[in-house]
Enzyme design. Structure first.
Site, mmCIF file in Angstrom:
data_model
loop_
_atom_site.group_PDB
_atom_site.id
_atom_site.type_symbol
_atom_site.label_atom_id
_atom_site.label_comp_id
_atom_site.label_asym_id
_atom_site.label_seq_id
_atom_site.Cartn_x
_atom_site.Cartn_y
_atom_site.Cartn_z
ATOM 1 N N GLU A 186 13.198 6.952 4.791
ATOM 2 C CA GLU A 186 14.296 5.697 4.627
ATOM 3 C C GLU A 186 13.594 4.563 6.081
ATOM 4 O OE1 GLU A 186 18.637 6.459 4.261
ATOM 5 O OE2 GLU A 186 17.830 7.884 5.493
ATOM 6 N N TYR A 187 13.334 5.058 6.933
ATOM 7 C CA TYR A 187 12.649 4.010 7.898
ATOM 8 C C TYR A 187 11.496 3.523 7.590
ATOM 9 C CZ TYR A 187 10.893 2.330 12.509
ATOM 10 O OH TYR A 187 10.437 1.375 13.277
ATOM 11 N N ASP A 188 10.643 4.362 7.112
ATOM 12 C CA ASP A 188 9.261 3.716 6.489
ATOM 13 C C ASP A 188 9.641 2.725 5.445
ATOM 14 O OD1 ASP A 188 7.683 5.319 8.166
ATOM 15 O OD2 ASP A 188 7.143 6.722 6.742
ATOM 16 N N SER A 224 0.939 1.418 18.278
ATOM 17 C CA SER A 224 1.197 2.315 17.015
ATOM 18 C C SER A 224 0.123 2.334 16.146
ATOM 19 C CB SER A 224 2.372 1.809 16.780
ATOM 20 O OG SER A 224 2.762 2.522 15.558
ATOM 21 N N LEU A 225 0.394 2.801 14.822
ATOM 22 C CA LEU A 225 -0.620 2.767 13.854
ATOM 23 C C LEU A 225 -0.223 2.258 12.664
ATOM 24 C CD1 LEU A 225 -1.852 6.599 14.054
ATOM 25 C CD2 LEU A 225 -3.483 4.686 14.534
ATOM 26 N N GLU A 257 -8.024 13.199 11.638
ATOM 27 C CA GLU A 257 -7.205 14.273 12.405
ATOM 28 C C GLU A 257 -6.043 14.316 11.874
ATOM 29 O OE1 GLU A 257 -6.848 12.415 16.377
ATOM 30 O OE2 GLU A 257 -9.030 11.954 16.460
ATOM 31 N N LYS A 295 -1.940 13.958 11.357
ATOM 32 C CA LYS A 295 -1.250 13.152 12.325
ATOM 33 C C LYS A 295 0.078 14.094 12.594
ATOM 34 C CE LYS A 295 1.680 8.862 11.767
ATOM 35 N NZ LYS A 295 2.395 9.268 13.203
ATOM 36 N N ASP A 328 3.470 15.610 14.058
ATOM 37 C CA ASP A 328 4.941 14.901 14.002
ATOM 38 C C ASP A 328 5.551 15.267 15.256
ATOM 39 O OD1 ASP A 328 6.783 13.446 13.148
ATOM 40 O OD2 ASP A 328 7.397 14.711 11.322
ATOM 41 N N GLU A 365 0.159 14.422 21.932
ATOM 42 C CA GLU A 365 1.430 14.557 21.057
ATOM 43 C C GLU A 365 2.139 15.515 21.598
ATOM 44 O OE1 GLU A 365 1.747 12.081 19.045
ATOM 45 O OE2 GLU A 365 3.355 12.352 17.506
ATOM 46 N N TYR A 414 -5.441 13.728 21.794
ATOM 47 C CA TYR A 414 -6.379 13.023 20.873
ATOM 48 C C TYR A 414 -6.766 11.782 21.112
ATOM 49 C CZ TYR A 414 -1.554 11.337 19.876
ATOM 50 O OH TYR A 414 -0.416 11.014 20.173
ATOM 51 N N LYS A 462 0.034 8.761 5.456
ATOM 52 C CA LYS A 462 1.438 9.525 5.353
ATOM 53 C C LYS A 462 1.476 10.397 4.029
ATOM 54 C CE LYS A 462 3.923 7.843 8.827
ATOM 55 N NZ LYS A 462 5.532 7.746 8.577
ATOM 56 N N CYS A 485 36.069 36.009 -9.646
ATOM 57 C CA CYS A 485 34.798 35.702 -10.144
ATOM 58 C C CYS A 485 34.990 34.413 -11.156
ATOM 59 C CB CYS A 485 34.194 36.931 -10.857
ATOM 60 S SG CYS A 485 32.625 36.467 -11.806
ATOM 61 N N CYS A 537 34.119 35.956 -14.738
ATOM 62 C CA CYS A 537 34.910 36.910 -15.626
ATOM 63 C C CYS A 537 36.320 37.084 -15.109
ATOM 64 C CB CYS A 537 34.063 38.217 -15.549
ATOM 65 S SG CYS A 537 34.037 39.094 -13.884
ATOM 66 N N CYS A 555 31.586 40.135 -7.074
ATOM 67 C CA CYS A 555 32.192 40.311 -8.153
ATOM 68 C C CYS A 555 32.099 41.541 -8.417
ATOM 69 C CB CYS A 555 31.675 39.579 -9.339
ATOM 70 S SG CYS A 555 32.288 40.298 -10.854
ATOM 71 N N CYS A 578 30.469 42.306 -15.913
ATOM 72 C CA CYS A 578 30.696 40.745 -15.877
ATOM 73 C C CYS A 578 29.456 39.953 -16.527
ATOM 74 C CB CYS A 578 30.621 40.552 -14.340
ATOM 75 S SG CYS A 578 30.510 38.522 -14.168
#
Ligand code: IVH
Length: 673
Positions: free
Chosen positions: A37-39, A84-85, A116, A118, A120, A177, A229, A317, A411, A414, A429, A434
């Site tokens: 969502e952020y992206d 950042s990237l 490399e 990435k 997380d 990282e 890195y 990504k 159940c 049945c 059950c 059944c």
């Protein structure tokens, strides 16, 4: 207002939202939205600012890094900015990156890149003076970070002083990282749940929350790890390229990720991107993409940086593995052993590359532990080929209309009583007849890993059970074409195909037959152990509890289940009926002699063979010491492509796997005719 007039307001809104989420992510370690969502918010803002450059400002989050250091920590300056990237989300965008460099800097197609994983986790900066660790900082806003030196020093993998293997500059800035390995994360969350603490949503949040503790003793108890890195720009000046920096880091005693690679041209990068995406589910730590870096430092300097990110590097990504969605209901399913499983009915959402609308919630206990209520927003996760899972409910998004869930006491299929077994978390059950249990046992029996009856899937079995044509596995083999064609939507051709498939299934390898019976505790692995030891069903039927527990891997529970399965008169009658129908399981071939033609090889089949059925082919492979696999991967040695091959052929070719014809295969296993 026209759409055009709403642009400035939307831009302002996006900036405010992103700033709020930056604070939650970087300072509070408590994000309220998923990375995906952020992206998306960030992407929307980037494209609006590109389309309407008049609204660009230096203060926009698209031009900034992270968030300012939190007041709770002492802030300190990095020696050189921590950038950042920029992100790419597709192969096309990766190619665009290279084309842009080509256009602007006249570089050639074959330039070297370093690629490399990435990782997380959370980026940190270490400052060493005379080879001694002096300061460890979070990224902060890129210029100043939070001083977390004491916490970083609790990480075993972090060198306090440089190893003397190579000369080192008097002042050195090193970047890496902080992460938590998946297995450690699982254990950490398990302990937290046991102690009544809320679990972390993912390893990244756990790592960030652990590093940004005010009490280093708490950090010390968390399983943090770290990969390195990069160097800060001042320290990097004496190196020719990124590759030699990685080598120097390793020489000084820093952990460098073993998957880093030097490749030629953007083609090499894209190949690695595909490979890494495939490896992703098998890696012991989480990655969210790949990073490409122009290898030569001269070239990096010529290409330069923008305010937020270098122009010579790119984060590529992968599909997000966590998404937020609405839990619309909870269905209760009855399995073949009578166990009731609550299943989340979700608002369909794309996650990890597929659309998910259902996910098992396992049992009532699990729902209570995660405090999942009907109507909740939940965090859904799907990692690689792993089954989708509801990670947690997002309780802060509740509006009061959510309804807690309770397991039914009858159940749902049945109406029989449901019991809760003391020693299990499961509800069951109690009715062996059944209809749901009957149906599920049949589905299991006919399934791919069982008798493998082509075309006899869930839908058809349900119809056959409802029409009372079958009730146990033996009945399948007495179905007639006339009975089948009387079903709705069943033509005479499909009926004939089904009867053919049923007949073809009559001689399964013994392990598949045993698995198909659905004996409690006897999965694919144990079926194989039993089949290796007992060449026929009759011999297995005579085995005692003691015979069984003497086999490797078979415990008392499994042994008891086998014995009582064969004592049950209903089961004996079913086995007799199968025998009457001519169903005879084949004994497994003796283990292949060392040096057999396929020893240690993985074989995959596609298409329809002329001379062999799949089970026969499988036996030939195993006799020759090989293993049959179900899907394309790098581990496949030969793909046998028969008539009308499926998409596996294309996939195998793209991975450079050797493709053989049916005849080649027969020659290879020494069965020429
Ligand atoms: S290099 C100037 N390499 O991703 C380039 N970063 O989204 C600076 N990250 O802040 C970063 N793995 O925390 C680089 N192999 C890798 C990385 C990596 C993960 C993180 C890092 C960075 C963020 C940018």
């Amino acid at each position: 207002m026209t759409a055009e007039e709403q642009i400035p307001a939307r831009i302002e809104e996006l900036r405010a939202l992103i700033e709020e989420h930056n604070k939650r992510y970087y300072q509070l370690d408590d994000p309220h939205i998923t990375d995906a969502e952020y992206d998306r918010l960030m992407q929307e803002l980037v494209s609006l600012e590109e389309a309407y450059p008049a609204f660009k400002t230096k203060a926009s989050p698209t031009a900034q890094v992270g968030a300012a250091p939190a007041k709770t920590f002492t802030a300190a300056a990095h020696l050189s900015p921590m950038l950042s990237l920029d992100n790419a989300f597709s192969e096309a965008q990766i190619s665009d990156f290279h084309e842009r460099l080509k256009r602007m800097f006249e570089i050639n197609d074959a330039i070297d890149y370093v690629v490399e994983p990435k990782l997380d986790g959370l980026g940190i900066n270490l400052i060493y003076r005379q080879g001694e660790l002096e300061l460890g900082l979070t990224r902060g806003d890129g210029l100043r970070g939070e001083d977390v030196t004491a916490n970083l020093k609790t990480i075993a993998a972090l060198p306090r002083r440089l190893e003397q293997q190579r000369d080192f500059p008097a002042e050195l800035e090193i970047r890496g990282e902080v992460i938590i390995f998946k297995e450690d994360f699982r254990k950490l969350n398990e302990t937290r749940l046991q102690q009544g603490e809320p679990p972390f949503a993912n390893p990244r949040n756990a790592a960030a929350g652990s590093l940004r503790q005010l009490d280093a003793a708490v950090t010390a108890r968390r399983p943090l790890d770290i990969f390195f890195y990069a160097l800060g720009s001042n320290s990097a000046n004496s190196f020719p390229d990124q590759w030699s920096i990685l080598q120097a880091l390793a020489g000084w005693g820093f952990k460098v990720n073993p998957l880093v690679r030097r490749v030629q041209g953007i083609k090499g990068c894209i190949e690695f991107y595909r490979e890494l995406n495939e490896l992703r589910p098998t890696l012991p730590y989480e990655i969210d993409g790949m990073v490409i870096k122009v290898c030569s430092l001269d070239l990096q300097r010529r290409i330069g940086n923008l305010s937020r990110a270098p122009r010579w590097a790119l984060a590529c990504k992968f599909a997000a593995q966590q998404e937020k969605t609405k839990l619309e209901g909870i269905n209760v399913q009855v399995g073949r052993t009578g166990i009731l499983t609550p299943v989340a009915i979700l608002k369909p959402v794309g996650v990890g590359g597929v659309v998910v609308s259902r996910a098992s919630l396992h049992n009532e206990e699990e729902i209570r532990r995660k405090d999942i209520r009907i109507g909740d927003w939940v965090l859904l996760q799907r990692a690689g080929d792993v089954i989708p899972e509801v990670v947690q409910s997002l309780a802060n998004l509740r509006d009061g209309s959510e309804i807690p869930f309770a397991m039914p006491d009858h159940c749902p299929e049945c109406g029989s009583a449901v019991i809760r077994l003391e020693e299990e978390a499961a509800h069951r059950c109690i009715n062996f007849s059944c209809p749901a249990q009957v149906r599920e046992r049949l589905i299991h029996f006919a399934s791919r890993n069982g008798m493998d009856i082509d075309g006899l899937g869930e839908g058809l079995i349900t119809r056959l059970v409802e029409s009372k044509l079958i009730g146990n596995p033996g009945d399948i083999y007495f179905l007639t074409r006339e009975q089948l064609t009387r079903l709705d939507r069943m033509g005479s051709k499909s009926a004939r195909n089904l009867i053919d498939a049923i007949n073809r299934s009559k001689n399964p390898p013994l392990n598949k037959f045993l698995y198909a019976l659905g004996i409690h505790h006897i999965g694919q692995q144990y079926s194989l152990v039993l089949a290796r030891h007992f060449p026929t069903v009759s011999e297995l039927m005579m085995a005692t509890h003691n015979d069984l527990i003497s086999l490797r891997g078979i415990g008392p529970e499994a042994a008891k289940a086998v014995v009582s399965f064969f004592q049950e008169p209903l089961n004996r009658r079913m086995l007799e009926k199968l025998a009457q129908a001519g169903v005879v399981a084949l004994a497994l071939p003796a283990p292949a002699p060392a040096g057999a033609s396929l020893t240690g090889k993985n074989i995959l089949f596609t298409g329809t063979m002329e001379k062999l059925t799949r089970p026969q082919a499988k036996i030939l492979v195993e006799k020759a010491g090989g293993m049959v696999k179900e899907s394309v991967s790098r581990n496949i040695d030969y793909l046998i492509a028969a008539a009308n091959p499926g998409s596996k052929l294309q996939q195998a070719r793209s991975l450079g796997i050797t493709v053989l014809s049916e005849d080649d295969f027969l020659k290879l296993v020494g069965e020429k005719n």
